[in-house]
Structures are given as structure tokens and as C-alpha cells.
Design a protein around this motif. Sequence first.
Motif, PDB file in Angstrom:
ATOM      1  N   ARG A 184       0.832  -1.208   0.000  1.00  0.00           N
ATOM      2  CA  ARG A 184       0.000   0.000   0.000  1.00  0.00           C
ATOM      3  C   ARG A 184       0.863   1.253   0.000  1.00  0.00           C
ATOM      4  NH1 ARG A 184      -3.053   2.476   5.100  1.00  0.00           N
ATOM      5  NH2 ARG A 184      -3.846   4.382   4.131  1.00  0.00           N
ATOM      6  N   ALA A 185       0.447   2.223  -0.793  1.00  0.00           N
ATOM      7  CA  ALA A 185       1.031   3.560  -0.779  1.00  0.00           C
ATOM      8  C   ALA A 185      -0.040   4.519  -0.293  1.00  0.00           C
ATOM      9  CB  ALA A 185       1.509   3.954  -2.169  1.00  0.00           C
ATOM     10  N   VAL A 186       0.348   5.525   0.486  1.00  0.00           N
ATOM     11  CA  VAL A 186      -0.632   6.452   1.043  1.00  0.00           C
ATOM     12  C   VAL A 186      -0.723   7.748   0.248  1.00  0.00           C
ATOM     13  CG1 VAL A 186      -0.392   5.503   3.362  1.00  0.00           C
ATOM     14  CG2 VAL A 186       1.055   7.420   2.656  1.00  0.00           C
ATOM     15  N   ASN A 187       0.126   7.884  -0.777  1.00  0.00           N
ATOM     16  CA  ASN A 187       0.050   9.071  -1.633  1.00  0.00           C
ATOM     17  C   ASN A 187       0.627   8.742  -3.006  1.00  0.00           C
ATOM     18  OD1 ASN A 187       2.982   9.405  -1.458  1.00  0.00           O
ATOM     19  ND2 ASN A 187       2.629  10.283   0.573  1.00  0.00           N
ATOM     20  N   GLY A 188       0.522   9.700  -3.916  1.00  0.00           N
ATOM     21  CA  GLY A 188       0.968   9.455  -5.270  1.00  0.00           C
ATOM     22  C   GLY A 188       2.466   9.275  -5.400  1.00  0.00           C
ATOM     23  N   LYS A 189       3.221  10.055  -4.657  1.00  0.00           N
ATOM     24  CA  LYS A 189       4.684   9.951  -4.737  1.00  0.00           C
ATOM     25  C   LYS A 189       5.153   8.562  -4.336  1.00  0.00           C
ATOM     26  CE  LYS A 189       8.935  12.092  -2.992  1.00  0.00           C
ATOM     27  NZ  LYS A 189       9.501  13.139  -2.096  1.00  0.00           N
ATOM     28  N   GLU A 190       4.588   8.049  -3.240  1.00  0.00           N
ATOM     29  CA  GLU A 190       4.959   6.711  -2.795  1.00  0.00           C
ATOM     30  C   GLU A 190       4.482   5.663  -3.795  1.00  0.00           C
ATOM     31  OE1 GLU A 190       4.440   3.829   1.156  1.00  0.00           O
ATOM     32  OE2 GLU A 190       3.601   5.863   1.128  1.00  0.00           O
ATOM     33  N   GLY A 191       3.320   5.924  -4.417  1.00  0.00           N
ATOM     34  CA  GLY A 191       2.813   4.997  -5.422  1.00  0.00           C
ATOM     35  C   GLY A 191       3.742   4.881  -6.614  1.00  0.00           C
ATOM     36  N   LEU A 192       4.274   6.009  -7.085  1.00  0.00           N
ATOM     37  CA  LEU A 192       5.221   5.994  -8.206  1.00  0.00           C
ATOM     38  C   LEU A 192       6.486   5.236  -7.844  1.00  0.00           C
ATOM     39  CD1 LEU A 192       4.842   9.655  -9.522  1.00  0.00           C
ATOM     40  CD2 LEU A 192       4.386   7.571 -10.824  1.00  0.00           C
ATOM     41  N   GLN A 193       6.930   5.384  -6.602  1.00  0.00           N
ATOM     42  CA  GLN A 193       8.132   4.682  -6.155  1.00  0.00           C
ATOM     43  C   GLN A 193       7.898   3.176  -6.121  1.00  0.00           C
ATOM     44  OE1 GLN A 193       9.736   6.169  -2.480  1.00  0.00           O
ATOM     45  NE2 GLN A 193      11.129   4.443  -2.210  1.00  0.00           N
ATOM     46  N   LEU A 194       6.725   2.759  -5.595  1.00  0.00           N
ATOM     47  CA  LEU A 194       6.422   1.329  -5.506  1.00  0.00           C
ATOM     48  C   LEU A 194       6.145   0.717  -6.873  1.00  0.00           C
ATOM     49  CD1 LEU A 194       4.247   1.114  -2.258  1.00  0.00           C
ATOM     50  CD2 LEU A 194       6.549   0.201  -2.633  1.00  0.00           C
ATOM     51  N   LEU A 195       5.700   1.526  -7.820  1.00  0.00           N
ATOM     52  CA  LEU A 195       5.495   1.009  -9.181  1.00  0.00           C
ATOM     53  C   LEU A 195       6.794   0.415  -9.705  1.00  0.00           C
ATOM     54  CD1 LEU A 195       3.722   0.718 -11.745  1.00  0.00           C
ATOM     55  CD2 LEU A 195       4.575   2.975 -12.437  1.00  0.00           C
ATOM     56  N   THR A 196       7.904   1.065  -9.406  1.00  0.00           N
ATOM     57  CA  THR A 196       9.211   0.581  -9.847  1.00  0.00           C
ATOM     58  C   THR A 196       9.740  -0.524  -8.935  1.00  0.00           C
ATOM     59  OG1 THR A 196       9.744   2.752 -10.775  1.00  0.00           O
ATOM     60  CG2 THR A 196      11.582   1.259 -10.350  1.00  0.00           C
ATOM     61  N   GLU A 197       9.654  -0.311  -7.628  1.00  0.00           N
ATOM     62  CA  GLU A 197      10.246  -1.248  -6.674  1.00  0.00           C
ATOM     63  C   GLU A 197       9.450  -2.543  -6.549  1.00  0.00           C
ATOM     64  OE1 GLU A 197      10.588   0.794  -2.992  1.00  0.00           O
ATOM     65  OE2 GLU A 197      12.088   2.236  -3.721  1.00  0.00           O
ATOM     66  N   PHE A 198       8.116  -2.436  -6.536  1.00  0.00           N
ATOM     67  CA  PHE A 198       7.239  -3.579  -6.284  1.00  0.00           C
ATOM     68  C   PHE A 198       6.822  -4.282  -7.573  1.00  0.00           C
ATOM     69  CE2 PHE A 198       2.804  -4.985  -4.834  1.00  0.00           C
ATOM     70  CZ  PHE A 198       3.277  -6.116  -4.194  1.00  0.00           C
ATOM     71  N   ALA A 199       6.817  -3.537  -8.691  1.00  0.00           N
ATOM     72  CA  ALA A 199       6.432  -4.078 -10.002  1.00  0.00           C
ATOM     73  C   ALA A 199       5.107  -4.833  -9.929  1.00  0.00           C
ATOM     74  CB  ALA A 199       7.525  -4.989 -10.555  1.00  0.00           C
ATOM     75  N   PRO A 200       4.005  -4.142  -9.602  1.00  0.00           N
ATOM     76  CA  PRO A 200       2.717  -4.816  -9.412  1.00  0.00           C
ATOM     77  C   PRO A 200       2.131  -5.351 -10.714  1.00  0.00           C
ATOM     78  CG  PRO A 200       2.404  -2.445  -9.401  1.00  0.00           C
ATOM     79  CD  PRO A 200       3.886  -2.673  -9.422  1.00  0.00           C
ATOM     80  N   ASP A 201       1.280  -6.375 -10.566  1.00  0.00           N
ATOM     81  CA  ASP A 201       0.532  -6.909 -11.700  1.00  0.00           C
ATOM     82  C   ASP A 201      -0.757  -6.124 -11.916  1.00  0.00           C
ATOM     83  OD1 ASP A 201       2.232  -9.267 -12.281  1.00  0.00           O
ATOM     84  OD2 ASP A 201       1.604  -9.878 -10.267  1.00  0.00           O
TER      85      ASP A 201
END
Length: 240
Positions: free
Chosen positions: A30-47
Motif C-alpha cells: 500500500r502507498a498512502v500518496n501518489g509519490k509513494e505509489g510511483l516509487q512502488l510502481l518501480t520497486e514492487f512491479a505490481p501486476d
Amino acid sequence: MHRVLVIEDDSMVGEMSMMHLSEEGYNVRRAVNGKEGLQLLTEFAPDLVIMDIVLPDINGKDLCKDFRRTSLVPILAVSMKTEVLDRIDALTAGADDYLCKPFSMRELTARVAAMIRRTEMNSAETMIKSDPVSVPAPLQGEGKDPVTLDYDRRSIFVNHTFVETTYSEFELMKLLVNNKEKVFSRDQLINTLRGIDSFVNDRSIDVHIANLRKKIEKDPKEPQFIKTVWGIGYKYVTNS
């Protein structure tokens, strides 16, 4: 195990979503904001990404656009906004489906399962192709189709140049390109996206087509490839 990224600032909705998705066997972050979401998009590589349209640091529609600059991951937008125009705006920005709050966790997990199932079905189709399309050599002369689809990477190339598309846009383009000159009604195109976009309708089909024209046509107002058949729907034409 499929990876799901939840971008949600509401702690109750975020935690409940994570709990129910985890119980269904998904690996959830889970990301609580957009900035963290962009970071996890790269690090977590979600499906798959579940994204609240109203976030504390960035408009969710803008975040969708940011995601689409680097990723084709399916996006499920969620929001308190229930107007048709809000849903259309989200689809235009790059979301593949839209879920209105408040929603049941049962419906959320069903939507996620349907979107991932559709992704796997398309991957299976790619596996059984005896000669999958790859990045083509530059096409020379008239009579050649400048639009090429790479099924392995779910990518579209126009004159050998990569064009970014959403999951839904690629599905529509694949159907049209594989059936050149065939006229598809809006209802037929809607059926193509069933399971990806639960709110798909005539208007959202027109939005997807308009977006595709902006990406592949030299002049979207005078399209050469995706033609409108008035009163019926659309077809794909080339000189090849």
C-alpha cells in the motif's frame, strides 16, 4: 503470487482492501500518496494497481498519466465521484476500470480477479502463437502497414516508433488490426472489454478510439487507419 499495489490515503479503506486481497492470496503493498505509489510502481512491479482518484499530494487522474508514461499495468480507479464524466475522465487518463465508493470488498476482489484473469488469458494467447509479432524492421514504400503490434510486450509501433497505450486501448487495437476492413459495432467493442472495464459503454468506447487516433494517426481529425462507419461503429483500414 500476483502483486497488487493499493494507492489509498484513507487508512480504513486501505487496510481493509489489503486484508481482503491478502486473504485471496495476493501479495499486497500500500502507498498512502501518489509519490509513494510511483516509487512502488518501480520497486514492487505490481501486476495490478488499485488507485484512489482523490489523493493528498496529486490528482489521481494525473497519477494515471504518470503511470502510463512508463507502465501498461492494469489500473482500477476508485473514487467517491459517481458521475459518468468522472468515470470517463479516469478512463481517458489511463485507467482500465472504475469502482465507486463505497464498495463492498467482495466486489473489489471480484474486479481484481477479473482483470488479472483477462491479463492471463491474453498472455496464454501469446504463448500459443506460432510466430508472435516482434518489433518490425522499418517498412519501406507504399502498400505496407505502418502499424505493427508486438504481442509479447503488448506494444504498438507506428512506423517503427513505440506508442504508449493502456491495457484497454491495446485490446481494441488488437481486435481491429487482426480484422482489417471488418466493421465492429460499439456493442462488439464493448464486449471485447468486458472484464477489463466494468463501466464500459458507448461513450467510453468513443473515448478509447479518440485516444488511439491521437496516438497513431498523423491527423486525428482526418484518420487514415481507424475509420468511423456512421451509425454502426469502427473499422481498421490500410493500403496493404
